[in-house]
Design an enzyme around this catalytic site. Structure first.
Site, PDB file in Angstrom:
ATOM      1  CE1 TYR A   1      78.810  37.050 -76.023  1.00  0.00           C
ATOM      2  CE2 TYR A   1      79.580  39.410 -76.609  1.00  0.00           C
ATOM      3  CZ  TYR A   1      79.857  38.211 -76.492  1.00  0.00           C
ATOM      4  OH  TYR A   1      80.890  37.627 -77.483  1.00  0.00           O
ATOM      5  CG  ASP A   2      78.020  44.439 -74.065  1.00  0.00           C
ATOM      6  OD1 ASP A   2      77.969  43.050 -74.896  1.00  0.00           O
ATOM      7  OD2 ASP A   2      77.749  45.150 -74.620  1.00  0.00           O
TER       8      ASP A   2
ATOM      9  CE  LYS B   1      81.773  36.278 -73.893  1.00  0.00           C
ATOM     10  NZ  LYS B   1      83.227  34.939 -74.372  1.00  0.00           N
TER      11      LYS B   1
ATOM     12  CB  VAL C   1      75.160  40.782 -89.223  1.00  0.00           C
ATOM     13  CG1 VAL C   1      76.394  40.954 -90.199  1.00  0.00           C
ATOM     14  CG2 VAL C   1      74.197  41.845 -91.258  1.00  0.00           C
TER      15      VAL C   1
ATOM     16  CD  GLN D   1      73.559  48.676 -88.952  1.00  0.00           C
ATOM     17  OE1 GLN D   1      73.367  50.278 -89.490  1.00  0.00           O
ATOM     18  NE2 GLN D   1      72.352  47.810 -88.095  1.00  0.00           N
TER      19      GLN D   1
HETATM   20  P1  NAD Z   1      78.641  29.616 -81.346  1.00  0.00           P
HETATM   21  O1  NAD Z   1      77.437  30.419 -80.177  1.00  0.00           O
HETATM   22  O2  NAD Z   1      78.781  29.083 -82.221  1.00  0.00           O
HETATM   23  O3  NAD Z   1      79.830  28.550 -79.950  1.00  0.00           O
HETATM   24  C1  NAD Z   1      79.670  29.068 -78.327  1.00  0.00           C
HETATM   25  C2  NAD Z   1      79.915  27.235 -77.871  1.00  0.00           C
HETATM   26  O4  NAD Z   1      79.329  27.780 -76.932  1.00  0.00           O
HETATM   27  C3  NAD Z   1      78.282  26.369 -78.712  1.00  0.00           C
HETATM   28  O5  NAD Z   1      78.735  24.906 -78.483  1.00  0.00           O
HETATM   29  C4  NAD Z   1      77.929  26.511 -76.937  1.00  0.00           C
HETATM   30  O6  NAD Z   1      76.695  25.322 -76.826  1.00  0.00           O
HETATM   31  C5  NAD Z   1      78.307  26.001 -76.269  1.00  0.00           C
HETATM   32  N1  NAD Z   1      78.279  26.506 -74.243  1.00  0.00           N
HETATM   33  C6  NAD Z   1      77.527  28.005 -74.772  1.00  0.00           C
HETATM   34  N2  NAD Z   1      77.493  27.934 -72.871  1.00  0.00           N
HETATM   35  C7  NAD Z   1      77.827  26.629 -72.133  1.00  0.00           C
HETATM   36  C8  NAD Z   1      78.134  26.657 -71.233  1.00  0.00           C
HETATM   37  N3  NAD Z   1      77.800  26.777 -70.350  1.00  0.00           N
HETATM   38  N4  NAD Z   1      78.723  25.308 -71.637  1.00  0.00           N
HETATM   39  C9  NAD Z   1      79.601  24.616 -72.100  1.00  0.00           C
HETATM   40  N5  NAD Z   1      79.355  24.783 -73.255  1.00  0.00           N
HETATM   41  C10 NAD Z   1      78.598  25.875 -73.487  1.00  0.00           C
HETATM   42  O7  NAD Z   1      79.936  30.915 -80.713  1.00  0.00           O
HETATM   43  P2  NAD Z   1      81.012  30.860 -81.731  1.00  0.00           P
HETATM   44  O8  NAD Z   1      80.882  32.350 -82.720  1.00  0.00           O
HETATM   45  O9  NAD Z   1      81.494  29.912 -81.871  1.00  0.00           O
HETATM   46  O10 NAD Z   1      82.041  32.241 -80.367  1.00  0.00           O
HETATM   47  C11 NAD Z   1      82.985  31.278 -79.528  1.00  0.00           C
HETATM   48  C12 NAD Z   1      83.368  32.551 -78.507  1.00  0.00           C
HETATM   49  O11 NAD Z   1      84.124  33.220 -78.839  1.00  0.00           O
HETATM   50  C13 NAD Z   1      82.608  33.002 -78.351  1.00  0.00           C
HETATM   51  O12 NAD Z   1      83.230  33.134 -75.690  1.00  0.00           O
HETATM   52  C14 NAD Z   1      81.487  34.257 -77.837  1.00  0.00           C
HETATM   53  O13 NAD Z   1      81.588  35.458 -77.003  1.00  0.00           O
HETATM   54  C15 NAD Z   1      83.229  34.606 -78.421  1.00  0.00           C
HETATM   55  N6  NAD Z   1      83.207  35.332 -79.850  1.00  0.00           N
HETATM   56  C16 NAD Z   1      83.077  34.879 -80.525  1.00  0.00           C
HETATM   57  C17 NAD Z   1      82.682  35.834 -82.065  1.00  0.00           C
HETATM   58  C18 NAD Z   1      81.911  35.719 -83.295  1.00  0.00           C
HETATM   59  O14 NAD Z   1      82.263  36.132 -84.331  1.00  0.00           O
HETATM   60  N7  NAD Z   1      81.958  34.600 -83.739  1.00  0.00           N
HETATM   61  C19 NAD Z   1      83.212  37.641 -81.420  1.00  0.00           C
HETATM   62  C20 NAD Z   1      83.559  38.022 -79.906  1.00  0.00           C
HETATM   63  C21 NAD Z   1      83.484  36.438 -79.367  1.00  0.00           C
HETATM   64  N1  UDP Z   2      71.925  42.974 -88.803  1.00  0.00           N
HETATM   65  C1  UDP Z   2      71.384  43.282 -89.673  1.00  0.00           C
HETATM   66  N2  UDP Z   2      70.482  41.999 -90.325  1.00  0.00           N
HETATM   67  C2  UDP Z   2      70.638  41.054 -89.713  1.00  0.00           C
HETATM   68  C3  UDP Z   2      71.306  40.942 -88.323  1.00  0.00           C
HETATM   69  C4  UDP Z   2      72.138  41.736 -87.541  1.00  0.00           C
HETATM   70  O1  UDP Z   2      70.751  44.595 -89.986  1.00  0.00           O
HETATM   71  O2  UDP Z   2      69.873  40.128 -89.900  1.00  0.00           O
HETATM   72  C5  UDP Z   2      72.591  43.995 -88.306  1.00  0.00           C
HETATM   73  C6  UDP Z   2      72.931  44.233 -86.157  1.00  0.00           C
HETATM   74  O3  UDP Z   2      72.114  45.500 -86.130  1.00  0.00           O
HETATM   75  C7  UDP Z   2      74.547  44.537 -86.267  1.00  0.00           C
HETATM   76  C8  UDP Z   2      74.805  44.303 -87.141  1.00  0.00           C
HETATM   77  O4  UDP Z   2      73.751  43.412 -88.036  1.00  0.00           O
HETATM   78  O5  UDP Z   2      74.301  46.046 -86.399  1.00  0.00           O
HETATM   79  C9  UDP Z   2      75.478  42.888 -86.668  1.00  0.00           C
HETATM   80  O6  UDP Z   2      75.415  42.371 -86.072  1.00  0.00           O
HETATM   81  P1  UDP Z   2      75.015  40.777 -85.569  1.00  0.00           P
HETATM   82  O7  UDP Z   2      73.791  40.221 -84.846  1.00  0.00           O
HETATM   83  O8  UDP Z   2      76.006  39.612 -86.366  1.00  0.00           O
HETATM   84  O9  UDP Z   2      76.577  40.852 -84.057  1.00  0.00           O
HETATM   85  P2  UDP Z   2      76.442  42.426 -83.137  1.00  0.00           P
HETATM   86  O10 UDP Z   2      78.300  42.995 -83.940  1.00  0.00           O
HETATM   87  O11 UDP Z   2      75.295  43.484 -83.393  1.00  0.00           O
HETATM   88  O12 UDP Z   2      77.330  41.508 -82.207  1.00  0.00           O
END
Ligand code: NAD
Ligand code: UDP
Length: 319
Positions: free
Chosen positions: A145-146, A149, A187, A209
């Site tokens: 993932y990291d 991105k 979480v 954390q």
């Molecule tokens: P989510 O999993 O709820 O939504 C992601 C959507 O992308 C899903 O509907 C999935 O079906 C679709 N998708 C995945 N791969 C695909 C593909 N190859 N083609 C078409 N659709 C595809 O996640 P989210 O929380 O809504 O995150 C949305 C975006 O924001 C992501 O890019 C994620 O990395 C970024 N983001 C979210 C958070 C957060 O806290 N929610 C934090 C950092 C970054």
């Molecule tokens: N975490 C937890 N219990 C859970 C899910 C997550 O303690 O049931 C912790 C996880 O190890 C991390 C933080 O909560 O330290 C945030 O996790 P999340 O999966 O929400 O997102 P992240 O920030 O790690 O991408």
């Protein structure tokens, strides 16, 4: 405007699309439903300006219409999801970003990439300003993932520099709210579902954390403003108030009045020890800062999860 939102059936994509439709813009939503749900787009179908395309954005996408904006939000985002879907995650961050940028270039559209605080990895600088280059393990399990991105940011900047595409990059920090999948493993959703069910809250590691949790309405407002701005380099959008995971568990227990106990489980590999956005840039450039604190955001999120669990239980009774 007519905009494309990839990942429209996900948590953030569905809120972003709703925001554009509510402002009388048109939205073409793209999703392959790998982690999203049709239910998340049901409310969007009520808008005449909405069209849904079932498509994997890791494959090229061609549309006939004029497009003004491309928002690339498609990607598994929960660690549980991207650990289960490592190759798809790498592909949608790399090939998917390339395809979405190619579409923006062909249409002369503005492009916005949903990047993440995960580009900072397990940070050695705290809080994290946009100038920090990060501390990521490229071959660790989270690397899928990291690094996807980080690659997507590099690809976005290359399309800006070499093709002149108007690009924006938002680094999103842990965002929560209605329409998260109850079982997606993050979480906030885990703790709320566990508390409402009376199950033990699963704390990974000792719970010391930290994360900084942003309510979805605040996040979408920040992204909306960034899109309208002329800032090309990445901007952090997140809530800078930092909590330990243990503190989050206590808040969820209080807000749900749950008597759930706590289960301690092992800490996942490479789990960042701290995370907190420095939002000086967002404040200065966009006049943006979060309005909803964690307790209030959880209160606004609870009715959705109560409904989801009731719906799930009703379905289970009919089987
Ligand atoms: P989510 O999993 O709820 O939504 C992601 C959507 O992308 C899903 O509907 C999935 O079906 C679709 N998708 C995945 N791969 C695909 C593909 N190859 N083609 C078409 N659709 C595809 O996640 P989210 O929380 O809504 O995150 C949305 C975006 O924001 C992501 O890019 C994620 O990395 C970024 N983001 C979210 C958070 C957060 O806290 N929610 C934090 C950092 C970054
Ligand atoms: N975490 C937890 N219990 C859970 C899910 C997550 O303690 O049931 C912790 C996880 O190890 C991390 C933080 O909560 O330290 C945030 O996790 P999340 O999966 O929400 O997102 P992240 O920030 O790690 O991408």
């Amino acid at each position: 405007m007519r905009v494309i939102v990839t990942g429209v059936a996900g948590f953030l994509g569905s809120h972003l699309a709703e925001r554009f439709l509510s402002d009388d813009h048109e939205v073409i939503g793209v999703d392959n439903f790998v982690t999203g749900s049709r239910q998340n787009t049901e409310h969007l179908s009520g808008f005449t300006g909405f069209r849904l395309l079932e498509h994997d954005i890791s494959k090229p996408l061609f549309v006939d219409e004029q497009i003004d904006g491309v928002f690339h939000f498609a990607s598994p985002a929960s660690p549980v999801d991207y650990l289960e879907l490592p190759i798809q995650t790498l592909k949608v961050g790399s090939l998917g970003t390339h395809n979405a940028l190619g579409l923006a270039k062909a249409k002369g559209a503005r492009f916005l990439l949903a990047s993440t605080s995960e580009v900072y990895g397990d940070p050695l600088v705290h809080p994290q300003p946009e100038t920090y280059w990060g501390n990521v393990n490229p071959i660790g399990v989270r690397g899928v993932y990291d690094e996807a991105k980080r690659f997507s940011e590099a690809m976005t900047m290359a399309y800006h520099r070499y093709h002149g595409v108007a690009t924006r990059i938002v680094r999103i920090f842990n965002t929560y709210g209605p329409r998260m999948r109850p079982g997606d493993g993050r979480v906030v959703s885990n703790f709320i579902v566990q508390a409402l069910r009376g199950d033990p809250l699963t704390i990974y590691g000792d719970g010391s954390q930290t994360r900084s949790f942003c309510f979805v309405a605040d996040e979408v407002e920040g992204i909306y403003r960034l899109f309208a701005s002329d800032r090309v380099e990445p901007v952090n959008i997140g809530n800078p108030v930092e909590f330990t995971v243990r503190e989050l568990a206590d808040i969820v227990l209080e807000e749900t009045r749950s008597r759930s106990t706590i289960d301690s489980l092992p800490l996942p590999a490479d789990d960042p020890k701290v995370r907190q956005p420095d939002i000086t840039l967002a404040r200065e450039l966009l006049g943006w800062e979060p309005q909803v604190d964690l307790r209030e955001g959880i209160r606004q999120t609870l009715p959705y999860f109560r409904d989801e669990l009731a719906r799930h239980d009703a379905r289970a009774r009919t089987i």
